[in-house]
Design an enzyme around this catalytic site. Structure first.
Site, mmCIF file in Angstrom:
data_model
loop_
_atom_site.group_PDB
_atom_site.id
_atom_site.type_symbol
_atom_site.label_atom_id
_atom_site.label_comp_id
_atom_site.label_asym_id
_atom_site.label_seq_id
_atom_site.Cartn_x
_atom_site.Cartn_y
_atom_site.Cartn_z
ATOM 1 N N PHE A 202 -17.271 -8.544 -9.201
ATOM 2 C CA PHE A 202 -17.140 -9.326 -7.964
ATOM 3 C C PHE A 202 -18.224 -10.382 -7.829
ATOM 4 O O PHE A 202 -18.691 -10.699 -6.752
ATOM 5 C CB PHE A 202 -17.041 -8.418 -6.728
ATOM 6 C CG PHE A 202 -15.637 -7.926 -6.531
ATOM 7 C CD1 PHE A 202 -15.100 -7.001 -7.416
ATOM 8 C CD2 PHE A 202 -14.824 -8.420 -5.534
ATOM 9 C CE1 PHE A 202 -13.776 -6.585 -7.301
ATOM 10 C CE2 PHE A 202 -13.498 -8.008 -5.400
ATOM 11 C CZ PHE A 202 -12.986 -7.090 -6.288
ATOM 12 N N VAL B 194 0.826 -1.208 0.000
ATOM 13 C CA VAL B 194 0.000 0.000 0.000
ATOM 14 C C VAL B 194 0.860 1.257 0.000
ATOM 15 O O VAL B 194 0.688 2.159 -0.830
ATOM 16 C CB VAL B 194 -0.950 -0.010 1.225
ATOM 17 C CG1 VAL B 194 -1.673 1.318 1.358
ATOM 18 C CG2 VAL B 194 -1.942 -1.155 1.091
ATOM 19 N N GLU C 119 -7.676 3.207 1.726
ATOM 20 C CA GLU C 119 -7.327 2.891 0.337
ATOM 21 C C GLU C 119 -8.266 1.818 -0.176
ATOM 22 O O GLU C 119 -8.727 0.972 0.574
ATOM 23 C CB GLU C 119 -5.868 2.455 0.231
ATOM 24 C CG GLU C 119 -5.410 1.392 1.244
ATOM 25 C CD GLU C 119 -5.719 -0.021 0.842
ATOM 26 O OE1 GLU C 119 -5.995 -0.226 -0.349
ATOM 27 O OE2 GLU C 119 -5.691 -0.916 1.712
ATOM 28 N N CYS D 114 -6.176 -8.666 2.543
ATOM 29 C CA CYS D 114 -7.224 -7.775 3.052
ATOM 30 C C CYS D 114 -8.518 -8.481 3.449
ATOM 31 O O CYS D 114 -8.903 -8.440 4.612
ATOM 32 C CB CYS D 114 -7.524 -6.692 2.021
ATOM 33 S SG CYS D 114 -6.203 -5.477 1.976
ATOM 34 N N LEU E 59 -7.320 -0.041 -3.008
ATOM 35 C CA LEU E 59 -6.432 -0.495 -4.075
ATOM 36 C C LEU E 59 -6.482 -2.003 -4.192
ATOM 37 O O LEU E 59 -6.286 -2.702 -3.200
ATOM 38 C CB LEU E 59 -4.986 -0.074 -3.772
ATOM 39 C CG LEU E 59 -4.769 1.369 -3.339
ATOM 40 C CD1 LEU E 59 -3.297 1.598 -3.015
ATOM 41 C CD2 LEU E 59 -5.233 2.318 -4.429
ATOM 42 N N ASN F 11 -15.004 -3.688 2.177
ATOM 43 C CA ASN F 11 -14.367 -4.991 1.973
ATOM 44 C C ASN F 11 -15.300 -6.123 2.388
ATOM 45 O O ASN F 11 -15.352 -7.165 1.725
ATOM 46 C CB ASN F 11 -13.044 -5.069 2.736
ATOM 47 C CG ASN F 11 -11.893 -4.492 1.924
ATOM 48 O OD1 ASN F 11 -12.082 -4.089 0.773
ATOM 49 N ND2 ASN F 11 -10.716 -4.435 2.488
HETATM 50 C C1 UDX Z 1 -1.284 -2.658 4.048
HETATM 51 C C2 UDX Z 1 -2.009 -2.033 5.223
HETATM 52 O O1 UDX Z 1 -1.151 -1.498 6.094
HETATM 53 C C3 UDX Z 1 -2.970 -2.984 5.791
HETATM 54 O O2 UDX Z 1 -3.642 -2.423 6.863
HETATM 55 C C4 UDX Z 1 -3.923 -3.266 4.704
HETATM 56 O O3 UDX Z 1 -5.038 -3.955 5.143
HETATM 57 C C5 UDX Z 1 -3.199 -4.041 3.640
HETATM 58 O O4 UDX Z 1 -2.197 -3.278 3.169
HETATM 59 P P1 UDX Z 1 0.721 -3.853 3.188
HETATM 60 O O5 UDX Z 1 1.194 -2.613 2.513
HETATM 61 O O6 UDX Z 1 0.162 -4.941 2.354
HETATM 62 O O7 UDX Z 1 -0.313 -3.475 4.327
HETATM 63 O O8 UDX Z 1 1.777 -4.424 4.195
HETATM 64 P P2 UDX Z 1 3.281 -4.768 3.991
HETATM 65 O O9 UDX Z 1 3.547 -5.076 2.572
HETATM 66 O O10 UDX Z 1 3.598 -5.738 5.084
HETATM 67 O O11 UDX Z 1 4.003 -3.367 4.300
HETATM 68 C C6 UDX Z 1 4.151 -2.781 5.523
HETATM 69 C C7 UDX Z 1 5.505 -2.065 5.533
HETATM 70 O O12 UDX Z 1 5.624 -1.329 6.736
HETATM 71 C C8 UDX Z 1 6.705 -3.002 5.462
HETATM 72 O O13 UDX Z 1 7.567 -2.574 4.434
HETATM 73 C C9 UDX Z 1 7.365 -2.849 6.833
HETATM 74 O O14 UDX Z 1 8.764 -2.996 6.783
HETATM 75 C C10 UDX Z 1 6.944 -1.450 7.226
HETATM 76 N N1 UDX Z 1 6.922 -1.172 8.673
HETATM 77 C C11 UDX Z 1 6.267 -1.997 9.520
HETATM 78 C C12 UDX Z 1 7.549 -0.039 9.155
HETATM 79 O O15 UDX Z 1 8.145 0.709 8.399
HETATM 80 N N2 UDX Z 1 7.475 0.243 10.486
HETATM 81 C C13 UDX Z 1 6.859 -0.572 11.372
HETATM 82 O O16 UDX Z 1 6.827 -0.291 12.573
HETATM 83 C C14 UDX Z 1 6.231 -1.727 10.878
HETATM 84 C C1 UDX Z 2 -9.185 -5.842 -2.015
HETATM 85 C C2 UDX Z 2 -10.229 -4.759 -2.358
HETATM 86 O O1 UDX Z 2 -10.803 -5.023 -3.635
HETATM 87 C C3 UDX Z 2 -9.599 -3.394 -2.309
HETATM 88 O O2 UDX Z 2 -10.570 -2.400 -2.549
HETATM 89 C C4 UDX Z 2 -9.004 -3.243 -0.919
HETATM 90 O O3 UDX Z 2 -8.530 -2.001 -0.680
HETATM 91 C C5 UDX Z 2 -7.956 -4.286 -0.692
HETATM 92 O O4 UDX Z 2 -8.577 -5.559 -0.776
HETATM 93 P P1 UDX Z 2 -7.285 -7.174 -3.272
HETATM 94 O O5 UDX Z 2 -7.232 -8.003 -2.018
HETATM 95 O O6 UDX Z 2 -6.025 -6.677 -3.862
HETATM 96 O O7 UDX Z 2 -8.225 -5.900 -3.051
HETATM 97 O O8 UDX Z 2 -7.971 -8.050 -4.406
HETATM 98 P P2 UDX Z 2 -9.434 -8.256 -5.005
HETATM 99 O O9 UDX Z 2 -9.374 -7.981 -6.456
HETATM 100 O O10 UDX Z 2 -10.459 -7.553 -4.231
HETATM 101 O O11 UDX Z 2 -9.605 -9.833 -4.824
HETATM 102 C C6 UDX Z 2 -9.653 -10.426 -3.519
HETATM 103 C C7 UDX Z 2 -9.873 -11.909 -3.614
HETATM 104 O O12 UDX Z 2 -11.196 -12.183 -4.096
HETATM 105 C C8 UDX Z 2 -8.934 -12.637 -4.586
HETATM 106 O O13 UDX Z 2 -8.539 -13.865 -3.998
HETATM 107 C C9 UDX Z 2 -9.777 -12.874 -5.812
HETATM 108 O O14 UDX Z 2 -9.362 -13.999 -6.546
HETATM 109 C C10 UDX Z 2 -11.146 -13.075 -5.188
HETATM 110 N N1 UDX Z 2 -12.265 -12.739 -6.100
HETATM 111 C C11 UDX Z 2 -12.437 -11.465 -6.534
HETATM 112 C C12 UDX Z 2 -13.174 -13.726 -6.462
HETATM 113 O O15 UDX Z 2 -13.040 -14.896 -6.050
HETATM 114 N N2 UDX Z 2 -14.233 -13.380 -7.273
HETATM 115 C C13 UDX Z 2 -14.426 -12.110 -7.723
HETATM 116 O O16 UDX Z 2 -15.403 -11.888 -8.443
HETATM 117 C C14 UDX Z 2 -13.504 -11.122 -7.351
#
Ligand code: UDX
Ligand code: UDX
Length: 470
Positions: A268, A11, A150, A279, A152, A227
Site C-alpha cells: 500500500f 461482499v 471483512e 470502501c 476483502l 481502511n
Molecule cells: C458491501 C458492504 O455492505 C459495504 O458496507 C462495504 O463497505 C462494501 O461492501 P457490497 O457488497 O459492495 O457492499 O454492496 P453491493 O454489491 O451493493 O451489494 C449489496 C446487496 O444487498 C445487493 O445485491 C442488494 O440487492 C442487496 N440488498 C440491499 C438486499 O438484499 N436488501 C436490502 O434491503 C438492500
Molecule cells: C479495501 C481494503 O483493502 C479491504 O481490506 C476492505 O475490506 C475493502 O476496501 P478494495 O477497495 O477492494 O479493498 O481495494 P484495495 O486493494 O484496498 O485498493 C483500494 C484503492 O487504493 C484502489 O483504487 C487502488 O488502486 C488504490 N491503491 C491501493 C493505491 O493507489 N496504491 C496502493 O498501494 C494500493
C-alpha cells in the site's frame, strides 16, 4: 452451521460462497429478483477470481439463493448482514438497508440467533440493531448481535477470505463468540488447508490465521480504522511523490527505502491517481463523521481525502503538459475499473478522469479487461470501447494508463509504438520503468519520477511536449 447471508453483492456473495466451502449450509438472500434469478441460473454477476469455481462447486447443494428473508432467518443459526451502506450527502453511512433487515428478523426468531454485521458500519450500529430487534418484540436472550468486519480486497476477495491475516470477531458475550468461533474453525484449526480441493494458497499467507475477539464496538472501529490507515498510507506516498516530482527524486527508490523498514512495510505504498472503490472513499467520510459526532475532529482524515483528490488534478496537469491543448485530441485510455482484477467502477478515479477529459473536448478510445459493461452505463456512447489495448491506441495522440491491471504491465511495446500517432505514454500507475520506455522510443510520464523522452532525457518538469512525434 446454518448460515443466512443477507445481500449478495461483492461482499455477501464472496462470504456466502466461502462459508459453503468451509462446509456450512448457506442461504444467500437478496431482494433484487433479477440478481437472484441470474445466480440461480448459474451466472456469476461480478468479476472475482475463484468465485465461479466456488459457486459451481456449491450452487444448489450447500449454497442456495432466496428472496425470502423470513424463511432464511428461521433456517439459520447465524445471519450475516451484508447489504450496502452507501454514503449520504453529509458523508454518514446510510444504514436504512441494515435497519430494514434488522426489522425483519424478530418475527422469524425460533431459537437462539446470532446477527452479524458484515457490512462496514459506524461504531454505534450493533447497539441500534439490538434495539430495533428488541423493539419488534424479540426476547433479549433469543439473539445476540456481533460484528465480524471483512477485509476483502476486490479481485482477491476469495483468497483474502480463506487466507486472512486475521479474523476479527466483536462479540459482547461468550455464547455469541462461540458461534463465530465455530463458523471459522476450519480456518483457525487449519483443517481447511489440509484439503486437496482447498482454494490455492496465496503468497504471504498466515496459516492458521489468528482469531481476535473484541467488544462489538472495538470490532466496528477496527474496520474503519484499518481502511482509514491504508488510505492514509496511499495519500502519504502520493504526497511524497509530489515532493519527488518537485525536486527530481524518484518515488520508487524512496518507497524501496522506506518500505523495507519492517515498521512501515512495502504494501500500500504504490503512488498513483488516488484510491477509489466502494470502501475507502465512503469509509473515510463515515469515520470522519463518526469521530465528529463523538466530539473528536479527525482532521488528519480531511487531509488524506484532500491529497487523494489533488492526485487526479495533478494527473490532468500532466496530460496537459504532455499534449498542450486538449480539445480534439484523441486519447487511448487503458483501465476503467477502480483497480486491477475487478469489474467494479464505483468511485473509480479512472472514470472520473475520463469524464473530465471528455468535458475538455478529448475523444477517447478505451480498453479494460473486465469493466466495459459497467462503464458503458456511465459513459454511454461518448467513448469507443476497444477489443484490446492496441486497438485503443490506434492513431491516438497519447496513451494513458489508469488502472493497475497486470495485463497493462506486459504490453508489446513495439506494437504499441506502431499503433500510436505520437509515442507518448502517461502512466498513472507506474507500471513501467522509465529507462525501458525511453529506450523503446517513448516519451513517458509517470507519478513521482522524472518524465523521460528520447529527445531530451530526462525532461524538465513542466516541459510542453506537444511537438514530439515519430
Ligand atoms: C458491501 C458492504 O455492505 C459495504 O458496507 C462495504 O463497505 C462494501 O461492501 P457490497 O457488497 O459492495 O457492499 O454492496 P453491493 O454489491 O451493493 O451489494 C449489496 C446487496 O444487498 C445487493 O445485491 C442488494 O440487492 C442487496 N440488498 C440491499 C438486499 O438484499 N436488501 C436490502 O434491503 C438492500
Ligand atoms: C479495501 C481494503 O483493502 C479491504 O481490506 C476492505 O475490506 C475493502 O476496501 P478494495 O477497495 O477492494 O479493498 O481495494 P484495495 O486493494 O484496498 O485498493 C483500494 C484503492 O487504493 C484502489 O483504487 C487502488 O488502486 C488504490 N491503491 C491501493 C493505491 O493507489 N496504491 C496502493 O498501494 C494500493
Amino acid at each position: 452451521m446454518r448460515i443466512a447471508v443477507v445481500g449478495s453483492g461483492y461482499v455477501g456473495l464472496v462470504a456466502g460462497a466461502c462459508f459453503a466451502d468451509l462446509g456450512h449450509e448457506v442461504i444467500l438472500v437478496d431482494n433484487d429478483e433479477q440478481k437472484l434469478a441470474a445466480l440461480q441460473n448459474g451466472q456469476v454477476p461480478i468479476h472475482e477470481k475463484f468465485l465461479p469455481e466456488l459457486l459451481e462447486r456449491h450452487r444448489g447443494r450447500r449454497l442456495t439463493f432466496s428472496g425470502d428473508l423470513h424463511a432464511a432467518v428461521q433456517a439459520s443459526n447465524a445471519i450475516f448482514i451484508a447489504v450496502g451502506t452507501p454514503p449520504t450527502e453529509q458523508g454518514h453511512a446510510d444504514l436504512s438497508y441494515v435497519e430494514s433487515v434488522a426489522r425483519a428478523i424478530p418475527s422469524a426468531i425460533n431459537g437462539y440467533k446470532v446477527v452479524v454485521e458484515k457490512s462496514t458500519v459506524p461504531v454505534y450500529t450493533s447497539d441500534w440493531i439490538r434495539k430495533i430487534i428488541l423493539r419488534n418484540a424479540a426476547a433479549p436472550d433469543s439473539f445476540d448481535v456481533a460484528s465480524n468486519p471483512e477485509f476483502l480486497r476486490e479481485g482477491t476477495a476469495v483468497t483474502d477470505f480463506l487466507y486472512p491475516d486475521r479474523i476479527v470477531v466483536g462479540a459482547d458475550n461468550e455464547r455469541c463468540a462461540a458461534v463465530l468461533r465455530e463458523i471459522y474453525a476450519p480456518l483457525t484449526d487449519g483443517s481447511y488447508y489440509q484439503r486437496q480441493d482447498a482454494i490455492p494458497q496465496p503468497d504471504r499467507a498466515q496459516i492458521p490465521p489468528p482469531l481476535i475477539v473484541t467488544s462489538t464496538k472495538s470490532a466496528e472501529l477496527i474496520k474503519h480504522a484499518s481502511n482509514a490507515f491504508l488510505a492514509m498510507k496511499i495519500s502519504f506516498i502520493n504526497a511524497v511523490a509530489s515532493v519527488c516530482e518537485s525536486v527530481g527524486a524518484n518515488v520508487q527508490q524512496v518507497c524501496q527505502g522506506i518500505g523495507s523498514d519492517s515498521r512501515i512495510g512495502p504494501r500500500f505504498l504504490n503512488p498513483g491517481i488516488g484510491y477509489g472503490g466502494s470502501c475507502f472513499p465512503k469509509d473515510l467520510k463515515a469515520f470522519r463523521a463518526v469521530a465528529h459526532e463523538s466530539g473528536y475532529e479527525f482532521r488528519l482524515l480531511d487531509e488524506v481525502m484532500q491529497i487523494n483528490e489533488e492526485q487526479r488534478r495533478r494527473f490532468l496537469r500532466k496530460v496537459r503538459s504532455a499534449l498542450w491543448t486538449l480539445r480534439g485530441k484523441r486519447l487511448a485510455v487503458l483501465g476503467l475499473a477502480f483497480k486491477g482484477g475487478t469489474d467494479d467502477i464505483r468511485e473509480s478515479p479512472a472514470i472520473m478522469l475520463v469524464q473530465t477529459l471528455l468535458q475538455e473536448g478529448c475523444r477517447i478510445a478505451t480498453y479494460d479487461p473486465a469493466a466495459h459493461e459497467r462503464a458503458r452505463e456511465v459513459l454511454n456512447s461518448s467513448v469507443d470501447f476497444a477489443d484490446n489495448p492496441y486497438h485503443a491506441a490506434h492513431g491516438a495522440d497519447a496513451l494513458l494508463i489508469l488502472t493497475e491491471w497486470d495485463e497493462f504491465a506486459t504490453l508489446d511495446l513495439q506494437r504499441l509504438h506502431r499503433e500510436l500517432k505520437y509515442p507518448i505514454v502517461i502512466d498513472g500507475r507506474n507500471l513501467y520503468d522509465p529507462e525501458l520506455m525511453v529506450a523503446q522510443g517513448f516519451t513517458y510520464y509517470s507519478i513521482g519520477r522524472p518524465a523521460v523522452s528520447p529527445e531530451s532525457h530526462p525532461l524538465e518538469a513542466g516541459t510542453s511536449t506537444g511537438a514530439f512525434g515519430k
